[in-house]
Design a protein around this motif. Structure first.
Motif, mmCIF file in Angstrom:
data_model
loop_
_atom_site.group_PDB
_atom_site.id
_atom_site.type_symbol
_atom_site.label_atom_id
_atom_site.label_comp_id
_atom_site.label_asym_id
_atom_site.label_seq_id
_atom_site.Cartn_x
_atom_site.Cartn_y
_atom_site.Cartn_z
ATOM 1 N N GLY A 46 0.824 -1.116 -0.024
ATOM 2 C CA GLY A 46 0.001 -0.032 -0.082
ATOM 3 C C GLY A 46 0.802 1.304 -0.083
ATOM 4 O O GLY A 46 0.512 2.218 -0.781
ATOM 5 N N ALA A 47 2.050 1.357 0.923
ATOM 6 C CA ALA A 47 2.776 2.438 0.831
ATOM 7 C C ALA A 47 3.563 2.810 -0.429
ATOM 8 O O ALA A 47 3.915 3.767 -0.870
ATOM 9 C CB ALA A 47 3.759 2.115 1.901
ATOM 10 N N ALA A 48 3.666 1.663 -1.113
ATOM 11 C CA ALA A 48 4.495 1.585 -2.605
ATOM 12 C C ALA A 48 3.454 2.432 -3.567
ATOM 13 O O ALA A 48 4.063 3.230 -4.213
ATOM 14 C CB ALA A 48 4.755 0.273 -3.173
ATOM 15 N N PHE A 49 1.962 2.321 -3.155
ATOM 16 C CA PHE A 49 1.158 3.537 -4.122
ATOM 17 C C PHE A 49 1.212 4.711 -3.743
ATOM 18 O O PHE A 49 1.210 5.596 -4.347
ATOM 19 C CB PHE A 49 -0.506 2.687 -3.967
ATOM 20 C CG PHE A 49 -0.338 1.644 -4.834
ATOM 21 C CD1 PHE A 49 -0.643 1.753 -6.357
ATOM 22 C CD2 PHE A 49 -0.544 0.469 -4.332
ATOM 23 C CE1 PHE A 49 -1.068 0.600 -7.192
ATOM 24 C CE2 PHE A 49 -0.861 -0.884 -5.166
ATOM 25 C CZ PHE A 49 -1.153 -0.703 -6.558
ATOM 26 N N LEU A 50 1.676 4.777 -2.404
ATOM 27 C CA LEU A 50 2.009 6.251 -2.002
ATOM 28 C C LEU A 50 3.145 7.028 -2.381
ATOM 29 O O LEU A 50 3.193 8.061 -2.493
ATOM 30 C CB LEU A 50 1.842 6.584 -0.376
ATOM 31 C CG LEU A 50 0.724 5.778 0.175
ATOM 32 C CD1 LEU A 50 0.626 5.982 1.432
ATOM 33 C CD2 LEU A 50 -0.858 6.532 -0.351
ATOM 34 N N ALA A 51 4.104 6.185 -2.774
ATOM 35 C CA ALA A 51 5.800 6.684 -3.152
ATOM 36 C C ALA A 51 5.802 7.515 -4.366
ATOM 37 O O ALA A 51 6.474 8.548 -4.147
ATOM 38 C CB ALA A 51 6.452 5.324 -2.867
#
Length: 396
Positions: A158-163
């Protein structure tokens, strides 16, 4: 024998080819180093990072390989909730020997993690590892490719989509059983236009695909994106055995119906072929990926492109997004779409015959499949302005 090769036989042939070629594609040992990056823009935030890289001999702080003087793409990987980087040994052992540098930020490992800060950490570390390639004082000097991917599992997915919103130089995104975050990874996916591979486990009861990975895939704004669901796979089996993840998974259903080793085999095959095509422009790997995904009885998929093929109707693809669920299905196959245009969805059998065709006008609709026997089918979605998307579906 009639001389014809069926889908199951073709899959076995592809797997044999993969197993043979993968042994040729692993010439590197694995080096390891721990680096503490400092982000001055966030109050000198310290980001301890484990880095694995191609070497001529395995070990800590050994030299980067000189057997090949090529540059290596960077894969920056985010860990899952209350999980640690060492749970992903299966990932770095699959990728580093093939010629990748992998970086694992160790931040946000507590019970109250900040998803947005973790996304920023992934973005920052991706840049910092690339910068190491410009420093003569490091073993990475002149050896880091400009090609890269941001990756992650569960919370890290999920954090990868925020990066990407914090690093415009991120070239692609790959997620494993990604979890919805706060702020929303699903919402963030809408503005991402780089190539994406979203991998899910059919039996993931921790982050169910319909409300997590499939929603992220549908929202993803990329003109080239692929969603792969591994049949019978679970959330935690994306990684090596981890007590906290396994404990949480044991409290929900469904449980996995394949082993961890089986799930890792499928995961490794899709990861390596896709990344070779995307980050190394290896169109042999891209062709193998296209063949595997079409014939593989272990997975279902949705995609709006093929690897190493020219993209068409890019602006149209960003405006029109389709999702089919559940997959596998029993009686009703539900169709979700965006955009105002009317879609035509066709279902094909194994002989490529059209056995169902329906126009989809509303944003939520369904197809009654009571007339279909259990088995594997393919679908194709078409719009009046030329957009297409296709995938594989399984009826139980």
């Amino acid at each position: 024998m009639n001389g014809k090769i069926g889908n199951h036989d073709l899959t076995l042939v592809l797997l044999l080819i993969f197993s043979l070629t993968s042994s040729w594609c692993q010439p590197f040992a694995i080096g390891h180093s721990t680096i503490n990056f400092i982000d001055s823009s966030r109050g000198n935030r310290s980001i301890a990072t484990e880095i694995y890289y191609p070497a001529d001999e395995a070990g800590d702080n050994v030299s980067l390989t000189i057997a090949s003087m090529q540059t290596f793409p960077v894969l920056t990987f985010g860990h899952g909730f209350v999980m640690t980087w060492d749970a992903y040994q299966n990932i770095w052992e699959a990728m580093v020997p093939r010629g990748y540098i992998m970086a694992f930020p160790k931040t946000e490992g507590g019970i109250s993690p900040s998803h947005i800060e973790f996304g920023k950490d992934l973005a920052f570390v991706s840049t910092q590892v690339f910068n190491l390639g410009m420093l003569q004082s490091t073993i990475f000097y002149n050896r880091v490719s400009s090609m890269n991917a941001v990756m992650g599992h569960s919370m890290g997915g999920g954090a990868a989509f925020l990066a990407p919103q914090f690093n415009s130089n991120i070239k692609s995104i790959v997620t494993l059983a990604a979890a919805e975050t706060s702020p929303s990874a699903i919402d963030a996916a809408n503005s991402i236009q780089i190539p994406g591979l979203v991998i899910a486990g059919e039996n993931d009861c921790v982050t169910p695909p319909s409300t997590n990975q499939l929603a992220m895939y549908t929202s993803l704004g990329s003109a080239c994106k692929t969603y792969v669901s591994i049949n019978g796979a679970s959330h935690c089996q994306m990684a090596n055995s981890n007590f906290l993840c396994s404990f949480g998974e044991s409290t929900c259903n469904p449980q996995p119906t394949i082993t961890r080793d089986q799930q890792h085999l499928v995961l490794e095959q899709y990861l390596t072929l896709w990344l070779e095509a995307q980050l190394k422009s290896d169109c042999v790997a891209g062709s193998d990926f296209n063949s595997l995904i079409d014939t593989d009885s272990r997975t279902t998929f949705q995609k709006n492109c093929s690897q190493c093929e020219p993209l068409r109707n890019v602006s149209i693809q960003k405006e029109n997004r389709i999702s089919l669920y559940p997959n596998p299905f029993s009686t009703f196959l539900y169709v979700g779409k965006t955009g105002e245009e009317t879609y035509t969805i066709k279902i094909y059998d194994a002989a490529a015959r059209v056995i169902s065709s329906k126009k989809i006008k509303s944003n939520q609709d369904f197809i009654d499949t009571t007339f279909l026997a259990s088995g594997i089918y393919w679908y194709e979605v078409m719009t009046q302005n030329g957009f297409t998307e296709r995938g594989k579906i399984i009826k139980n």
